[in-house]
Every structure is written in structure tokens, then in C-alpha cells.
Scaffold this motif. Sequence first.
Motif, mmCIF file in Angstrom:
data_model
loop_
_atom_site.group_PDB
_atom_site.id
_atom_site.type_symbol
_atom_site.label_atom_id
_atom_site.label_comp_id
_atom_site.label_asym_id
_atom_site.label_seq_id
_atom_site.Cartn_x
_atom_site.Cartn_y
_atom_site.Cartn_z
ATOM 1 N N SER B 12 0.826 -1.205 0.000
ATOM 2 C CA SER B 12 0.000 0.000 0.000
ATOM 3 C C SER B 12 0.862 1.257 0.000
ATOM 4 O O SER B 12 0.597 2.216 -0.727
ATOM 5 C CB SER B 12 -0.917 0.021 1.223
ATOM 6 N N LEU B 15 2.461 1.926 -3.326
ATOM 7 C CA LEU B 15 1.491 2.489 -4.262
ATOM 8 C C LEU B 15 1.207 3.947 -3.922
ATOM 9 O O LEU B 15 1.040 4.781 -4.814
ATOM 10 C CB LEU B 15 0.188 1.691 -4.224
ATOM 11 N N LEU B 47 -2.477 -7.045 -4.503
ATOM 12 C CA LEU B 47 -3.018 -6.155 -5.519
ATOM 13 C C LEU B 47 -4.433 -6.591 -5.908
ATOM 14 O O LEU B 47 -5.318 -5.759 -6.116
ATOM 15 C CB LEU B 47 -2.113 -6.151 -6.752
ATOM 16 N N ASP B 55 -9.647 -0.095 -4.126
ATOM 17 C CA ASP B 55 -8.614 0.823 -3.663
ATOM 18 C C ASP B 55 -7.558 1.097 -4.720
ATOM 19 O O ASP B 55 -6.795 2.044 -4.614
ATOM 20 C CB ASP B 55 -7.937 0.258 -2.405
ATOM 21 N N VAL B 56 -7.494 0.240 -5.720
ATOM 22 C CA VAL B 56 -6.563 0.497 -6.829
ATOM 23 C C VAL B 56 -7.282 0.278 -8.161
ATOM 24 O O VAL B 56 -8.250 -0.461 -8.236
ATOM 25 C CB VAL B 56 -5.308 -0.423 -6.794
ATOM 26 N N ASP B 57 -6.787 0.966 -9.165
ATOM 27 C CA ASP B 57 -7.309 0.802 -10.518
ATOM 28 C C ASP B 57 -6.422 -0.205 -11.231
ATOM 29 O O ASP B 57 -5.224 -0.258 -10.992
ATOM 30 C CB ASP B 57 -7.235 2.121 -11.296
ATOM 31 N N TYR B 68 -1.208 -1.516 -12.147
ATOM 32 C CA TYR B 68 -2.019 -1.027 -11.039
ATOM 33 C C TYR B 68 -1.614 0.382 -10.619
ATOM 34 O O TYR B 68 -0.456 0.777 -10.758
ATOM 35 C CB TYR B 68 -1.860 -1.954 -9.837
ATOM 36 N N ARG B 69 -2.587 1.083 -10.078
ATOM 37 C CA ARG B 69 -2.313 2.413 -9.549
ATOM 38 C C ARG B 69 -3.297 2.688 -8.430
ATOM 39 O O ARG B 69 -4.448 2.269 -8.503
ATOM 40 C CB ARG B 69 -2.485 3.467 -10.648
ATOM 41 N N ARG B 70 -2.878 3.365 -7.421
ATOM 42 C CA ARG B 70 -3.804 3.675 -6.328
ATOM 43 C C ARG B 70 -4.920 4.524 -6.908
ATOM 44 O O ARG B 70 -4.725 5.257 -7.872
ATOM 45 C CB ARG B 70 -3.072 4.438 -5.225
ATOM 46 N N CYS B 71 -6.078 4.413 -6.357
ATOM 47 C CA CYS B 71 -7.195 5.189 -6.874
ATOM 48 C C CYS B 71 -6.866 6.663 -6.748
ATOM 49 O O CYS B 71 -6.454 7.125 -5.694
ATOM 50 C CB CYS B 71 -8.470 4.877 -6.088
#
Lengths: 130, 130
Positions: B12, B15, B47, B55-57, B68-71
Motif C-alpha cells: 500500500s 502504491l 493487488l 482501492d486500486v485501478d 495497477y495504480r492507487r485510486c
Amino acid sequence: MQRMTKQRSAVSEALAGLEDFRSAQQLHELLREHGNSVGLATVYRTLQALAEDGDVDVLRTPDGEAVYRRCAQDGHHHHLVCRSCGRTVEIEGPGVEAWADQVGAAQEFTAIQHTVELTGICSDCRPVGR
Amino acid sequence: MQRMTKQRSAVSEALAGLEDFRSAQQLHELLREHGNSVGLATVYRTLQALAEDGDVDVLRTPDGEAVYRRCAQDGHHHHLVCRSCGRTVEIEGPGVEAWADQVGAAQEFTAIQHTVELTGICSDCRPVGR
DNA sequence: CCTCAGTTTGACAATCATTCTCATCTGAAA
DNA sequence: TTTCAGATGAGAATGATTGTCAAACTGAGG
């Protein structure tokens, strides 16, 4: 130079007879069933070539598999896919096309291409009673 | 029940310190470099869990790798990527958001989500002289 | 603080789609 | 028909992702 071989036309024909997206593996199986034995590697190569020439559309399923479909003769459009049952509706995005070009131009980008896919829950899959 | 483990928070945090999309493999490497040795399988599992919780895109690169990327706390936006050099510009799509919801509603779909990515050739990569 | 059950982890094997290799075949131009 | 660069296919190779399972860890109670 591109040659016209039986396997190449077989793949094209198979695609011509389909409306929706299929994976390379599915197409390969389909060809075998119809007696057109074509190597899997060749299916991949052919689809790649067709995609480069813009003759087929490619997109990725959520689990990363590539799926192909012949380019819609009826014009460019997008898809709305049900996340629950997979039902697909073809949609047009008059505004989106223009928006994409405009945004690209504003950033000094040329040869803009865009990917637009929508997902949702269709009416059949919506929990009953609401 | 979800437990808070050091590896979970490590992912977390990693990210949280990033703005753009990274693959699971890249994140794994990043964590190792920072001394946070976390198993690759754990990175994937974490992830996945984060994605399920929203919580992530997640999106797929053209070659099928999941990134992945944090929202984005700073609001939803899209990307314009140069097909030649990979330069990425973040863009907002005021009209697109509305269009997506509208189209979805018209087809009786709910919980509409959309993927919009643009690619093009940036000014630096455009052939000189024209 | 100590215990215990249920989670989570991590090294490694297993999957699976896709790509590569390379010996062999074939379309099509001359 | 000859010729040969492009095309094919069987199988190996690759690479991301997931599964396996014993060992380590977390968190709630006592």
C-alpha cells in the motif's frame, strides 16, 4: 510481401462469419472443426497481421486474453459489456470520437487512436425487486 | 477477515508513493530495492485484494500485462500515451464521464464503469520537417 | 503476557496464452 | 516449370499469473 495462402483466407473467412469477438484459441478450434486445419501459431500470426493492417479490432478481456473481431463495416463503435453475464451491446460514440481528436490535438499529439469500453450490470442481472 | 500484515502495508505504501501505473513485477522489484522483501505471489494477492476493494485501478497494457495504480484521490482522469516513446499525459474527460453514464442508462445497464485510453504520436516523436 | 485458530506468507511448481525456432512447404513471378 | 522469399506448423521457450502447502504470523481471549 503478403501472400494469399489458404490458411490466411481461412482465418479471414472465419472472422467474416462472426459478429462478435473471439480469441485466437477459439478461432483455431473453430477452424479445426470446419476441417480447415491451421496451426495455432499461424492463427496468431495472421491475426497480428490483420490487426496491423487495421482489418480487425483487438481488445483484451479482463483476464488478459486478446480477442479479435473483423472491423465493423458499419463504422467505428464501442461496446458495453455486462460484468455479470457477458452480454454485449454495440454502441456508438459520436461525441467521444471528436473529444479524442480534440484532446490529442491540444497536447500536440497526432495520429490519435482511442480505446473506449464500458462495463456495467445489465437489466437481466440486476438483483430482483429493485 | 482481513489482517494487517507488514507486507500488505508495504504494498500500500509503495502504491501511495507513486503517481502512475506499475505492474505487479515492477512493484515487487521496487519493494525488494527498498529492503521490503515481499514474495511475488503476495504482491499479486495483495493487488488483487486491493482491486476488489476498489482501492486500486487496474488496466491492461497493449501486451496484456496488468498494471495497477492507487485510486486517484485527485479525481478520475485518463491517459494519452505516445505510441513511440511512451510519454504519458494525464487528461480529464468531462464529457466522457457523462456520456458513459448516459449510454449505460439508455441500455438499462447500471453501475457503469468505463475505460478510456488514448494513444498517439507526440510532438517530439513526429518526423521532423512536417 | 501467553495460547490458539485461522490467516497469510513465500518458495516453487503449474498454467496458459502467446511467441520463437527452424526445417519444410508453397505462392507467384519469370 | 523453376526458383526462392515469404509462410507454415510442431514443438520448445517465454513470461505473467495462479496454485500448493508447510511454516510463520496476527489478533482475540484468557
